[in-house]
Enzyme design. Sequence first.
Site, PDB file in Angstrom:
ATOM      1  N   ASP A 156     -21.000 -22.238  31.844  1.00 35.61           N
ATOM      2  CA  ASP A 156     -22.186 -21.947  32.670  1.00 35.61           C
ATOM      3  C   ASP A 156     -22.070 -22.797  33.945  1.00 35.61           C
ATOM      4  OD1 ASP A 156     -24.676 -20.714  33.156  1.00 35.61           O
ATOM      5  OD2 ASP A 156     -25.780 -22.428  32.364  1.00 35.61           O
ATOM      6  N   LYS A 197     -19.926 -17.781  33.583  1.00 33.59           N
ATOM      7  CA  LYS A 197     -20.846 -17.383  34.667  1.00 33.59           C
ATOM      8  C   LYS A 197     -20.062 -17.218  35.971  1.00 33.59           C
ATOM      9  CE  LYS A 197     -24.116 -20.336  36.304  1.00 33.59           C
ATOM     10  NZ  LYS A 197     -25.479 -20.869  36.084  1.00 33.59           N
TER      11      LYS A 197
HETATM   12  C1  LIG Z   1     -26.375 -24.398  35.654  1.00 34.90           C
HETATM   13  S1  LIG Z   1     -25.858 -25.981  35.164  1.00 34.90           S
HETATM   14  C2  LIG Z   1     -25.524 -25.746  33.461  1.00 34.90           C
HETATM   15  C3  LIG Z   1     -26.736 -25.702  32.598  1.00 34.90           C
HETATM   16  C4  LIG Z   1     -26.386 -25.799  31.131  1.00 34.90           C
HETATM   17  N1  LIG Z   1     -25.690 -24.609  30.658  1.00 34.90           N
HETATM   18  C5  LIG Z   1     -27.614 -25.980  30.278  1.00 34.90           C
HETATM   19  O1  LIG Z   1     -27.966 -25.055  29.575  1.00 34.90           O
HETATM   20  O2  LIG Z   1     -28.205 -27.045  30.308  1.00 34.90           O
HETATM   21  C6  LIG Z   1     -24.248 -26.056  35.877  1.00 34.90           C
HETATM   22  C7  LIG Z   1     -23.470 -27.296  35.478  1.00 34.90           C
HETATM   23  O3  LIG Z   1     -22.123 -27.175  35.948  1.00 34.90           O
HETATM   24  C8  LIG Z   1     -21.657 -28.481  36.152  1.00 34.90           C
HETATM   25  N2  LIG Z   1     -20.426 -28.515  36.956  1.00 34.90           N
HETATM   26  C9  LIG Z   1     -20.291 -28.141  38.253  1.00 34.90           C
HETATM   27  N3  LIG Z   1     -19.025 -28.362  38.666  1.00 34.90           N
HETATM   28  C10 LIG Z   1     -18.351 -28.874  37.596  1.00 34.90           C
HETATM   29  C11 LIG Z   1     -17.015 -29.310  37.411  1.00 34.90           C
HETATM   30  N4  LIG Z   1     -16.110 -29.272  38.421  1.00 34.90           N
HETATM   31  N5  LIG Z   1     -16.647 -29.783  36.201  1.00 34.90           N
HETATM   32  C12 LIG Z   1     -17.553 -29.841  35.183  1.00 34.90           C
HETATM   33  N6  LIG Z   1     -18.847 -29.452  35.306  1.00 34.90           N
HETATM   34  C13 LIG Z   1     -19.245 -28.968  36.505  1.00 34.90           C
HETATM   35  C14 LIG Z   1     -22.824 -29.147  36.855  1.00 34.90           C
HETATM   36  O4  LIG Z   1     -22.711 -30.553  36.788  1.00 34.90           O
HETATM   37  C15 LIG Z   1     -24.019 -28.592  36.102  1.00 34.90           C
HETATM   38  O5  LIG Z   1     -24.438 -29.459  35.095  1.00 34.90           O
END
Ligand SMILES: C[S@@+](CC[C@H](N)C(=O)[O-])C[C@H]1O[C@@H](n2cnc3c(N)ncnc32)[C@H](O)[C@@H]1O
Length: 247
Positions: A156, A197
Amino acid sequence: MYAWRSLRLGRKSNPTQSLCWVVHRYYVKGKTASSSRWLERQHKDRYVRLASQDNYRSRSAYKLIQIEDKFCFLKKNSVIVDLGAAPGAWSQVVSERVNLDDAAESSRIIAVDVKDIKPIPGVTIVSNADVLQAETLTKTMAAMAPFVQADVILSDMAPSASGNHSFDHYRIMELARAALGISLSLLPSNAGVFLCKILEGREKKEFTAQLKRHFEVVREFRPPACRQNSSELYVIAWSRLKVSNTN
Ligand SMILES: C[S@@+](CC[C@H](N)C(=O)[O-])C[C@H]1O[C@@H](n2cnc3c(N)ncnc32)[C@H](O)[C@@H]1O
């Protein structure tokens, strides 16, 4: 400028007449307006209200619930990797659905994110882990031990929105490709599920074509819990093909 200079020099000035003050007021006012729009939207959103009633850490929980209700891919006795898991709502849903209490010995849930994730019962957390860095795969595999293969990889992941759709699309597709790379390392042949996603945009076609080269079945789905004004959607792929044609 006058105000800053006066401040540094210890002179008194009328801040309302200075450019700095005007810029500061404009900035704070703008921020306040967008924050209150965000608060208003959150207040009206039924999934935000449901999440707080059901003790989920975010409204995202309902997207996974709706996808799972349609495709039924979370099973007991599974190893499930949740990429981009913070704050942890998807991992909460996964731990409910695979019913960890009954099957703790043969199940494992690993929540991975660049951010910190507060502990979730039954979930192994890998925080400060950027999927764009190769070491994240190694850390994830270490967290999976003694299991060496996963049954389901969820992603996600999303970068913080910039407001520029093409840029956000490009960045989320970069994360989606990294998630696919991790899936191909962890899912067994002729099995496995990859849910990811993405945002609508020019790279979607190539990404789904890539998925079709690696998985037997590929579907797209936009759960009702996605925000109306968002172009996000999920792709779900089953059964990793034994021989991958190309990358
Ligand atoms: C929409 S949120 C996810 C929400 C989660 N599925 C929940 O239900 O709580 C998107 C997440 O992607 C993570 N993210 C973005 N870039 C990332 C990366 N390069 N590596 C790991 N995580 C990443 C962000 O830190 C964020 O927590």
